[in-house]
Design a protein around this motif. Sequence first.
Motif, PDB file in Angstrom:
ATOM      1  N   LYS A 244       2.848  18.844  -1.110  1.00  0.00           N
ATOM      2  CA  LYS A 244       4.275  18.502  -1.005  1.00  0.00           C
ATOM      3  C   LYS A 244       5.061  19.052  -2.189  1.00  0.00           C
ATOM      4  O   LYS A 244       6.168  19.580  -2.018  1.00  0.00           O
ATOM      5  CB  LYS A 244       4.433  16.983  -0.922  1.00  0.00           C
ATOM      6  CG  LYS A 244       5.872  16.536  -0.755  1.00  0.00           C
ATOM      7  CD  LYS A 244       5.979  15.030  -0.548  1.00  0.00           C
ATOM      8  CE  LYS A 244       5.576  14.268  -1.789  1.00  0.00           C
ATOM      9  NZ  LYS A 244       5.808  12.807  -1.634  1.00  0.00           N
ATOM     10  N   TRP A 245       4.485  18.963  -3.379  1.00  0.00           N
ATOM     11  CA  TRP A 245       5.169  19.532  -4.556  1.00  0.00           C
ATOM     12  C   TRP A 245       5.414  21.022  -4.372  1.00  0.00           C
ATOM     13  O   TRP A 245       6.499  21.535  -4.674  1.00  0.00           O
ATOM     14  CB  TRP A 245       4.334  19.273  -5.803  1.00  0.00           C
ATOM     15  CG  TRP A 245       4.831  20.063  -6.985  1.00  0.00           C
ATOM     16  CD1 TRP A 245       5.970  19.827  -7.711  1.00  0.00           C
ATOM     17  CD2 TRP A 245       4.234  21.250  -7.529  1.00  0.00           C
ATOM     18  NE1 TRP A 245       6.112  20.792  -8.687  1.00  0.00           N
ATOM     19  CE2 TRP A 245       5.064  21.675  -8.601  1.00  0.00           C
ATOM     20  CE3 TRP A 245       3.093  21.978  -7.228  1.00  0.00           C
ATOM     21  CZ2 TRP A 245       4.764  22.797  -9.370  1.00  0.00           C
ATOM     22  CZ3 TRP A 245       2.793  23.095  -7.989  1.00  0.00           C
ATOM     23  CH2 TRP A 245       3.620  23.494  -9.043  1.00  0.00           C
ATOM     24  N   ASN A 248       8.182  21.753  -1.875  1.00  0.00           N
ATOM     25  CA  ASN A 248       9.513  21.504  -2.447  1.00  0.00           C
ATOM     26  C   ASN A 248       9.906  22.537  -3.488  1.00  0.00           C
ATOM     27  O   ASN A 248      11.073  22.616  -3.879  1.00  0.00           O
ATOM     28  CB  ASN A 248       9.553  20.106  -3.077  1.00  0.00           C
ATOM     29  CG  ASN A 248       9.661  19.004  -2.030  1.00  0.00           C
ATOM     30  OD1 ASN A 248      10.313  19.184  -1.004  1.00  0.00           O
ATOM     31  ND2 ASN A 248       9.012  17.870  -2.290  1.00  0.00           N
ATOM     32  N   SER A 287       7.966  11.585   3.446  1.00  0.00           N
ATOM     33  CA  SER A 287       8.633  12.648   2.687  1.00  0.00           C
ATOM     34  C   SER A 287       7.874  13.971   2.787  1.00  0.00           C
ATOM     35  O   SER A 287       8.424  15.020   2.467  1.00  0.00           O
ATOM     36  CB  SER A 287       8.787  12.243   1.219  1.00  0.00           C
ATOM     37  OG  SER A 287       7.519  12.127   0.584  1.00  0.00           O
ATOM     38  N   ALA A 291       9.639  17.453   3.387  1.00  0.00           N
ATOM     39  CA  ALA A 291       9.467  18.611   2.501  1.00  0.00           C
ATOM     40  C   ALA A 291       9.236  19.882   3.316  1.00  0.00           C
ATOM     41  O   ALA A 291       9.721  20.962   2.948  1.00  0.00           O
ATOM     42  CB  ALA A 291       8.298  18.365   1.555  1.00  0.00           C
TER      43      ALA A 291
END
Length: 751
Positions: A244-245, A248, A287, A291
């Motif tokens: 996810k990081w 994003n 989330s 993303a």
Amino acid sequence: MGRLLTLAFAFLLTLGFFAPQSRAAAPQSPSSPTADQPAPRSFPLPKSPKVPDDARPVPGEALTGGQDAPRAGTATQQPAQQSARSKAQRSAPNALAAASCTPDDFAKTGTALVQQVTSVDVACMNSLFNLDATGSAKVFREGQMATVADALRAASATYDGTNNASIGQLVLFLRVGYYVQWRFPDQVGAYGAALAGATRAALDAFFGAPRSKDVTQANGETLSEAVILIDSAHENARYTGVVKWLLNSLTPSTGGAMWNAVDSTRTVIENGTEYPGFIAALQADPSFAAAMAGLVTRNSSGLTGGDLATSIGIQLGSLVSFPELKAQARPLVKDLINRYPLVGASGPLTMNLAWFAENKDKGNCSYYGICDLPTRLVPLVLTVDHTCSPSLRIRAQHMSATELADTCTSLADQDAFFHSVVKDDGPVAGDRNKRLEVVVFDSYYDYSLYAWSMYDIEVDNGGMYLEGDPTKADNQARFIAHEATWERPAFQIWNLNHEYTHYLDGRYDMAGDFDAGMTTPTIWWVEGIAEYVSYSYRDVRYDDAIAQAAKGTYKLSQLFDTTYDNADSTRIYNWGYLAVRYMLQSHPQDMAALLARYRAGDWAGARTLLTSTIGTRYDADFATWLTACGTGRCGTLQPPQAPLCTQPDTRQYDKDCRRDGVAATTGNYDYMFVYLPAGVRELTITSSGGTGNGDLYYNGSSWATTSSYLAKSTGTGNGETLTISNPPSGWVFFSLYAQQGFSGASVTTRY
């Protein structure tokens, strides 16, 4: 009415062949199937082996399940405009001296193994993906893998965001190990809980290192490999936060190895959906899906169809396949479908998402706003609408006026050729299939991207003929095709003549609808006549069929039993052609009797004729014919006799007509003429039969004589032929000169 017949060799896509119930009230385009009507009966065609590869995703094939194998290799292709690295940087991010790189060099344990791994460069580690079973067993036992995993955990504590400590090589060693163990499980041995724990601890340490999140070229090199290792070790669920990081972090300015690192998340997501733990992790963190959607919207300016944002967006669409994720994925998928155009650079994204909405969230097209998608697509995709005749219409993405005119002419001329071969007396009883629509997409890719939605068909084929219900007065038969892009700059519609023959055969030879004709094995004829007419009408040598003839694989009596279920494409098409050609040339009376039964719907009688009356009687002769045909000597079908000319002046001829009893005494002429409209590309004049010797002369716009002519044919007897290319319009003149008095000759004109 609803059965969609597919070839046994075709890959079946899980497309909804029946329109969703909620689409029933949607307004319909005249060129799209009615919503409350089952999919028409269809003839699928095989793809050409020349269809070019296309990196863009195809609906129904994209992201519906992960890979079985850990990903091999490390080079991730990236857009040229985002690449900030040189070739040297890509192949060797650290500047180590060259070292020996054989399986024996790595057949070590403990500290010696770690020192060996960290002493070589990345290129050496990549080469280990190619090890055979013996080499893999020397290097990648579970104990050796655990040793390197422990070394990676220890080194990650001081990771400085570069590969100065050769952490990239440690990661690659583990990746190679998981790959070769998948390839050679018996030789390498099982990997168990000890290695799983060691790898998990190593990845925890690496991703926990502050510098592992540096948005730099140096960190990206190692980070990209570590992300792929997540999937190799089946730890997809554990590291959704890392993925996810990265999702994003991607922006249009991201380049180099950091772009590669984000790109590697595709593997983790796609394969992760195979694991319940991964699905549970995404369910607990909405989330993550957000993303994925955010990556698409931030990078939509770079959509090309084969880009990373398109791929991640389509993976988002796959989440609606899972009940646990449907609630969070549906609004995001809906937004992307309606945010971007259905055609152009965003078409692969929106159409793939629409496929997931239609097929994995059935009955909810109104939620996504796509119940009228077929109707909306027709004018957007098929910008050309051309009427050839009251019975023939062309809808296309792009065709020039010349291409349209040539296609109309080709089909009209093929119509006449077909009737000359099958010698029918008009449509079979009750057939109202008076109209055919030919739909032409620009390429196979465009066909596969749009036709599934527009016409509710499978698209893993080379085109589709939809017969519909020929008993209905308003029935619309349709051939859905695409251009043969590999033939460009020449214009060619793939399978055009084959599929048009299906339409003609169904109307003039086969009683009832498609299902009726399938009650007994008729595929040898149905596909064989389509191939025969396609190749013979175009005067193209069928090399594949001739090569099959030389093999002599089948008896004729076996081919009479061909069905879509018991045969491959070679038997259906190549051998169907050979069987039909042989029967038409060698046994026309049997074919006339067979077609009479087909036209009457006497399927049992036709079957008896083939299996009992004919049976094995022609097998030996067929084998002899195959031997000759295999060398290119397949024989010819006698050309059909043209009808008699009807003009009262016996010297005047018309298009495709003949006059019998032509005669002249020695040294005299029989003068003749024909009126040609503008645009005639070829005029053929033939003489045959009778006694004596008449020579054929042609002279364009004035009387033809032995001293005034533009072309002549002067063989012995009356068997003469002249073919005039691009003749002038208006009256043209020809004659038979009696080199020796002749009588009883026939003269035919065709253009």
